[in-house]
Design a protein around this motif. Structure first.
Motif, mmCIF file in Angstrom:
data_model
loop_
_atom_site.group_PDB
_atom_site.id
_atom_site.type_symbol
_atom_site.label_atom_id
_atom_site.label_comp_id
_atom_site.label_asym_id
_atom_site.label_seq_id
_atom_site.Cartn_x
_atom_site.Cartn_y
_atom_site.Cartn_z
ATOM 1 N N UNK A 57 0.843 -1.186 0.000
ATOM 2 C CA UNK A 57 0.000 0.000 0.000
ATOM 3 C C UNK A 57 0.884 1.243 0.000
ATOM 4 N N UNK A 58 0.313 2.329 -0.493
ATOM 5 C CA UNK A 58 1.075 3.582 -0.538
ATOM 6 C C UNK A 58 1.237 4.211 0.829
ATOM 7 N N UNK A 59 0.370 3.829 1.761
ATOM 8 C CA UNK A 59 0.438 4.407 3.101
ATOM 9 C C UNK A 59 -0.261 3.497 4.091
ATOM 10 N N UNK A 60 0.037 3.708 5.371
ATOM 11 C CA UNK A 60 -0.619 2.950 6.435
ATOM 12 C C UNK A 60 -2.117 3.269 6.457
ATOM 13 N N UNK A 61 -2.454 4.484 6.086
ATOM 14 C CA UNK A 61 -3.859 4.889 6.059
ATOM 15 C C UNK A 61 -4.647 4.104 5.007
ATOM 16 N N UNK A 62 -4.024 3.899 3.829
ATOM 17 C CA UNK A 62 -4.692 3.128 2.780
ATOM 18 C C UNK A 62 -4.856 1.662 3.183
ATOM 19 N N UNK A 63 -3.864 1.131 3.885
ATOM 20 C CA UNK A 63 -3.959 -0.245 4.364
ATOM 21 C C UNK A 63 -5.122 -0.389 5.357
ATOM 22 N N UNK A 64 -5.205 0.560 6.271
ATOM 23 C CA UNK A 64 -6.269 0.540 7.279
ATOM 24 C C UNK A 64 -7.639 0.682 6.628
ATOM 25 N N UNK A 65 -7.743 1.557 5.642
ATOM 26 C CA UNK A 65 -9.009 1.782 4.949
ATOM 27 C C UNK A 65 -9.448 0.514 4.222
ATOM 28 N N UNK A 66 -8.509 -0.126 3.535
ATOM 29 C CA UNK A 66 -8.832 -1.344 2.799
ATOM 30 C C UNK A 66 -9.275 -2.455 3.743
ATOM 31 N N UNK A 67 -8.602 -2.549 4.887
ATOM 32 C CA UNK A 67 -8.970 -3.571 5.866
ATOM 33 C C UNK A 67 -10.395 -3.342 6.384
ATOM 34 N N UNK A 68 -10.733 -2.076 6.635
ATOM 35 C CA UNK A 68 -12.073 -1.748 7.144
ATOM 36 C C UNK A 68 -13.151 -2.052 6.107
#
Length: 272
Positions: free
Chosen positions: A194-205
């Motif tokens: 992922x490009x960022x930790x935020x994108x990873x978290x969003x995808x997981x949610x």
């Protein structure tokens, strides 16, 4: 009534699992075996990529190695799936049997209807959800399969339960799909780039909001019960007679060759 083989296998590694599906497909296409319904598991856990996915761009290969997770590219399309505690099915049948529709969309509907019927036999309130006719299937938000809707989904409590993919080759249809038993598939977000930790978290949610598994739904059934019910649902849907069988020597020999020379080969797994 058309006779099919029912093959139930123990857990195998990713390379052999994918090799067996292709071996059955190839030998069945030559007319040497009947149509086949196969159930299997995975050991160790593995990340499978869709045929067209870009491995180097989308997967953290070092993380997979650290976690002891195999990486394999499927013959079928679709997105990445983490295969761990799940039941996987595959269906292989030549097109000239005229049992599955020429349309991929319609054949998804046919197979999914059989899977839903089997789950309903166990008291699992699964349903078939269609993407609105005339529209393309919506795009997902990540490289993960259960975030990406297909044409006809098997859903439970309005969330995706079974993810499937299909390939047609040599006038033969291969469809396989994944039924997660618990939350282990959510670990996939640790293995994707992922490009960022935020994108990873969003995808997981998003993944958690849109997908489910049997444990989360409160369904308490074991694999043996699932196999029996899913087999029954598909047999009823297609009006077929399932006869329990094993792989032929030719299939085993070809599967071993494909596992070694293709599916374990990084030229295949990183071809994109």
């Amino acid at each position: 009534m058309l006779k099919w083989r029912l093959i139930i296998e123990a857990e195998n590694d990713a390379y052999y699992n994918m090799a067996v599906d292709e071996a059955i497909m190839k030998i069945h296409s030559q007319g040497d075996t009947p149509p086949t319904l196969r159930f299997y598991g995975w050991q160790p856990a593995a990340l499978s990529l869709g045929y067209f996915q870009q491995a180097k761009k989308e997967v953290d290969f070092e993380k997979c190695q650290q976690e002891g997770i195999d990486l394999v590219r499927r013959l079928t399309g679709g997105r990445a799936i983490l295969h761990d505690r799940e039941l996987t099915y595959s269906i292989i049948i030549r097109e000239d049997y005229n049992l599955l529709a020429d349309s991929i969309e319609k054949s998804y509907q046919q197979i999914s209807s059989g899977l839903v019927a089997g789950l309903n036999q166990l008291g699992i309130a699964a349903e078939l959800k269609a993407v609105e006719r005339g529209k393309k299937a919506p795009r997902g938000h990540s490289a993960a399969c259960f975030d990406a809707p297909s044409w006809y989904e098997v859903i439970l409590n309005k969330k995706k339960l079974i993810g499937s993919a299909q390939r047609r080759k040599e006038n033969t249809i291969l469809q396989h799909g994944s039924l997660p038993l618990d939350d282990s598939s959510e670990k996939i977000f640790e293995l994707l780039n992922y490009n960022s930790a935020e994108m990873r978290k969003k995808s997981r949610c998003i993944f958690k909001a849109k997908s489910t598994n049997l444990k989360r739904s409160g369904s308490k059934v074991d694999k043996e019960e699932l196999i029996k019910a899913l087999s029954s649902g598909l047999a009823e849907k297609f009006n077929i007679n399932l006869e329990k069988a094993s792989l032929t020597e030719s299939e085993i020999e070809l599967a071993r060759e494909l596992a070694k020379n293709k599916y374990q080969n990084q030229n295949w797994n990183f071809k994109r």
